[in-house]
Design an enzyme around this catalytic site. Structure first.
Site, PDB file in Angstrom:
ATOM      1  N   ARG A 110      12.903  70.465  23.872  1.00  0.00           N
ATOM      2  CA  ARG A 110      12.731  71.207  25.067  1.00  0.00           C
ATOM      3  C   ARG A 110      13.545  71.116  26.125  1.00  0.00           C
ATOM      4  O   ARG A 110      13.641  69.710  26.707  1.00  0.00           O
ATOM      5  CB  ARG A 110      11.088  71.123  25.577  1.00  0.00           C
ATOM      6  CG  ARG A 110      10.775  71.473  26.725  1.00  0.00           C
ATOM      7  CD  ARG A 110       9.135  71.503  27.043  1.00  0.00           C
ATOM      8  NE  ARG A 110       8.688  72.596  26.353  1.00  0.00           N
ATOM      9  CZ  ARG A 110       7.448  72.953  26.543  1.00  0.00           C
ATOM     10  NH1 ARG A 110       6.530  72.562  27.495  1.00  0.00           N
ATOM     11  NH2 ARG A 110       6.861  73.926  25.599  1.00  0.00           N
ATOM     12  N   HIS A 137      11.534  81.073  23.634  1.00  0.00           N
ATOM     13  CA  HIS A 137      10.461  79.933  23.278  1.00  0.00           C
ATOM     14  C   HIS A 137       9.995  80.501  21.734  1.00  0.00           C
ATOM     15  O   HIS A 137       8.907  81.091  21.463  1.00  0.00           O
ATOM     16  CB  HIS A 137       9.242  80.152  23.990  1.00  0.00           C
ATOM     17  CG  HIS A 137       8.360  78.851  23.906  1.00  0.00           C
ATOM     18  ND1 HIS A 137       8.612  77.972  23.201  1.00  0.00           N
ATOM     19  CD2 HIS A 137       6.985  78.524  24.548  1.00  0.00           C
ATOM     20  CE1 HIS A 137       7.564  77.111  23.205  1.00  0.00           C
ATOM     21  NE2 HIS A 137       6.681  77.495  24.119  1.00  0.00           N
ATOM     22  N   GLN A 140       6.421  79.678  19.936  1.00  0.00           N
ATOM     23  CA  GLN A 140       5.222  80.365  20.699  1.00  0.00           C
ATOM     24  C   GLN A 140       5.070  81.709  19.893  1.00  0.00           C
ATOM     25  O   GLN A 140       3.972  82.169  19.724  1.00  0.00           O
ATOM     26  CB  GLN A 140       5.603  80.598  22.024  1.00  0.00           C
ATOM     27  CG  GLN A 140       4.336  80.839  22.918  1.00  0.00           C
ATOM     28  CD  GLN A 140       3.158  80.293  22.678  1.00  0.00           C
ATOM     29  OE1 GLN A 140       3.243  79.102  22.876  1.00  0.00           O
ATOM     30  NE2 GLN A 140       2.086  80.643  22.311  1.00  0.00           N
ATOM     31  N   ASP A 227       2.197  85.628  31.128  1.00  0.00           N
ATOM     32  CA  ASP A 227       2.700  84.205  31.123  1.00  0.00           C
ATOM     33  C   ASP A 227       2.736  83.926  32.572  1.00  0.00           C
ATOM     34  O   ASP A 227       2.835  84.769  33.413  1.00  0.00           O
ATOM     35  CB  ASP A 227       3.859  84.112  30.390  1.00  0.00           C
ATOM     36  CG  ASP A 227       4.281  82.517  30.494  1.00  0.00           C
ATOM     37  OD1 ASP A 227       3.269  81.941  30.593  1.00  0.00           O
ATOM     38  OD2 ASP A 227       5.417  82.302  29.861  1.00  0.00           O
ATOM     39  N   CYS A 266       0.590  82.166  26.402  1.00  0.00           N
ATOM     40  CA  CYS A 266       1.005  81.016  25.495  1.00  0.00           C
ATOM     41  C   CYS A 266       0.184  79.754  26.297  1.00  0.00           C
ATOM     42  O   CYS A 266       0.312  78.818  25.453  1.00  0.00           O
ATOM     43  CB  CYS A 266       2.284  80.798  25.678  1.00  0.00           C
ATOM     44  SG  CYS A 266       3.165  80.805  27.456  1.00  0.00           S
ATOM     45  N   ARG A 294       0.045  77.237  16.824  1.00  0.00           N
ATOM     46  CA  ARG A 294       0.973  76.486  16.948  1.00  0.00           C
ATOM     47  C   ARG A 294       1.348  75.564  15.914  1.00  0.00           C
ATOM     48  O   ARG A 294       2.374  75.322  15.198  1.00  0.00           O
ATOM     49  CB  ARG A 294       1.522  75.885  18.345  1.00  0.00           C
ATOM     50  CG  ARG A 294       1.337  76.974  19.599  1.00  0.00           C
ATOM     51  CD  ARG A 294       2.720  77.681  19.443  1.00  0.00           C
ATOM     52  NE  ARG A 294       3.801  76.522  19.796  1.00  0.00           N
ATOM     53  CZ  ARG A 294       4.335  76.000  20.858  1.00  0.00           C
ATOM     54  NH1 ARG A 294       3.709  76.497  22.047  1.00  0.00           N
ATOM     55  NH2 ARG A 294       5.167  75.252  20.808  1.00  0.00           N
TER      56      ARG A 294
HETATM   57  N1   CP Z   1       2.793  77.195  25.363  1.00  0.00           N
HETATM   58  C1   CP Z   1       3.471  76.012  25.421  1.00  0.00           C
HETATM   59  O1   CP Z   1       4.543  75.761  24.795  1.00  0.00           O
HETATM   60  O2   CP Z   1       2.718  75.000  26.050  1.00  0.00           O
HETATM   61  P1   CP Z   1       3.237  73.348  26.491  1.00  0.00           P
HETATM   62  O3   CP Z   1       3.993  73.700  27.489  1.00  0.00           O
HETATM   63  O4   CP Z   1       1.872  72.818  26.978  1.00  0.00           O
HETATM   64  O5   CP Z   1       4.245  72.913  25.159  1.00  0.00           O
HETATM   65  N1  NVA Z   2       7.438  80.535  30.774  1.00  0.00           N
HETATM   66  C1  NVA Z   2       6.654  79.157  30.520  1.00  0.00           C
HETATM   67  C2  NVA Z   2       6.254  78.719  29.325  1.00  0.00           C
HETATM   68  C3  NVA Z   2       5.591  77.623  29.365  1.00  0.00           C
HETATM   69  C4  NVA Z   2       5.047  77.331  27.801  1.00  0.00           C
HETATM   70  C5  NVA Z   2       7.701  78.036  31.165  1.00  0.00           C
HETATM   71  O1  NVA Z   2       8.877  78.202  30.835  1.00  0.00           O
HETATM   72  O2  NVA Z   2       7.277  77.119  31.778  1.00  0.00           O
END
Ligand code: CP
Ligand code: NVA
Length: 309
Positions: A110, A137, A140, A227, A266, A294
Site C-alpha cells: 500500500r 485499488h 477492492q 467513497d 469500500c 476482501r
Molecule cells: N477498503 C479498504 O481498503 O480498507 P482499509 O483502508 O481499511 O484497508
Molecule cells: N479512496 C480511499 C480508499 C480507502 C480504502 C483512499 O485512498 O483513502
C-alpha cells in the site's frame, strides 16, 4: 471440480491486467472458497509460502484480510510498516524489492505513489499486489464484483452508479465493470473525474457515462457506490465543500435508483459526508459482505498468482 487457473500477469497493480475470463474465474473460485470455509474446509494453497505486506499508509481491512487469508491457506504473512523498514532512511524501492524477493514469495504493498508500486513490481521477480495506491485499488474491486455476483446472481447487463470522487477505487471499478459488462454512470463535481485514459479504454468494452449530476447517474442503477471525499493521499486538502450537499448518498438519492438497488462503499466511511448513516446501515447496504469478501477473493488471488489455484 474447479478449473485450474493460470494467470497471464505476474502482478496485480490496476485490475486491467486480468482479462474477462480470469476475472470471472477468480470470482467464482472465491465464492466457492467462501462456502467451503463456512463448512470448515480450507485447502493449504499457500503452504510454505510467505507474503510480505508493506504499508506506507494505515489500513484495517487490507491488512487484516490479507494476513488472515494467508494464515487460512497455510501460509505466513509479515506486516511491514514502511516507517520501520530501511526505506524510511533512504534505501531505494528498487533495492527493497530485490531484497524482499530473496526471502518471500509474494509482496502486497500500500503506497502513496502508483509509480513507486510500478518500480517495486519491476524490480521483484515475484508477484506484487497493489493494496491501494493513489491511482488504483484492484483488490477492492475484486471483492466488489464478487459481492455484486452474490447479490444479483449475474454481472453483465447491470448498471452501476458511482457518486462522488472519481478516485483510485473508481479507476479500478471502471476497469472491472467494463470487463464484466456492467454499465457505469459516474457523477462527480467538475475537476474530480476519474482518469481520462482509463475511461477512454474502458468505453470500448462497456458504457462509461460521466456527468456532474448524481440524480441522473443513479436513475435505473442496480448498484449505487460512493467513497470518501478525502482519500488518504489528499488528507491535507479540504475538498468536502466541493462535494456537499449534492454528492452525498442519502435516502432521497437512493429512492431515485432501482427499488432493488444495493448500496456499496469500500470503507472506511465518513458518515454524514459521502453517505448518511440511514443508507449505510439501511436494508439496501451490503457493505459488511463487501468487506468480508476482501478475505475470500484475495485468497483466490494469492493462490492464482502463485499458480496454485
Ligand atoms: N477498503 C479498504 O481498503 O480498507 P482499509 O483502508 O481499511 O484497508
Ligand atoms: N479512496 C480511499 C480508499 C480507502 C480504502 C483512499 O485512498 O483513502
Amino acid at each position: 471440480m474447479d478449473e485450474e487457473m493460470k494467470l497471464k500477469t505476474k502482478d496485480l497493480l490496476t485490475l486491467n491486467e486480468l482479462d474477462k475470463s480470469e476475472l470471472l474465474g477468480m470470482i467464482d473460485h472465491a465464492i466457492r472458497m467462501k462456502k467451503d470455509l463456512k463448512r470448515g474446509i480450507s485447502k493449504p494453497l499457500l503452504k510454505n509460502k510467505t507474503l510480505a505486506m508493506v504499508f506506507q499508509k494505515p489500513s484495517t481491512r487490507t491488512r487484516v484480510s490479507f494476513e488472515t487469508g494467508a494464515f487460512q491457506l497455510g501460509g505466513h504473512a509479515l506486516n511491514l510498516s514502511a516507517d520501520e523498514l530501511q526505506l524510511k532512511r533512504g534505501e531505494t524501492i528498487e533495492d527493497t524489492a530485490k531484497t524482499l524477493s530473496r526471502y518471500v514469495d509474494l509482496i502486497m504493498a500500500r503506497v502513496y505513489s502508483h509509480e513507486e508500486l510500478e518500480l517495486l513490481a519491476k524490480n521483484s521477480p515475484i508477484p506484487v499486489i497493489n493494496g491501494l495506491s493513489d491511482s488504483f485499488h484492484p483488490c477492492q474491486i475484486l471483492a466488489d464484483l464478487m459481492t455484486i455476483k452474490e447479490k444479483k446472481k449475474k454481472l453483465s447487463g447491470l448498471r452501476l452508479a458511482w457518486v462522488g470522487d472519481g478516485n483510485n477505487v473508481c479507476n479500478s471499478m471502471i476497469y472491472g465493470c467494463a470487463k464484466v459488462g456492467i454499465n457505469m454512470s459516474i457523477a462527480t463535481p467538475k475537476g474530480y473525474e476519474p482518469k481520462h485514459d482509463v475511461v477512454k479504454e474502458s468505453t470500448k468494452l462497456s458504457e462509461v457515462k460521466l456527468s456532474n449530476n448524481p440524480e441522473t447517474a443513479v436513475a435505473e442503477a442496480d448498484i449505487v457506490v460512493t467513497d470518501t471525499f478525502v482519500s488518504i493521499h489528499h488528507q491535507t486538502t479540504d475538498r468536502t465543500n466541493d462535494f456537499l450537499p449534492r454528492f452525498q448518498v442519502n435516502t432521497d438519492l437512493m429512492k431515485k435508483a432501482n427499488k432493488s438497488a444495493i448500496f456499496m462503499h469500500c470503507l472506511p466511511a465518513k458518515r454524514g459526508q459521502e453517505v448518511t448513516s440511514d443508507v449505510i446501515d439501511g436494508h439496501q447496504s451490503v457493505v459488511w459482505d463487501e468487506a468480508e469478501n476482501r478475505l475470500h477473493v484475495q485468497k483466490a488471488l494469492m493462490a492464482a498468482l502463485l499458480g496454485r489455484l
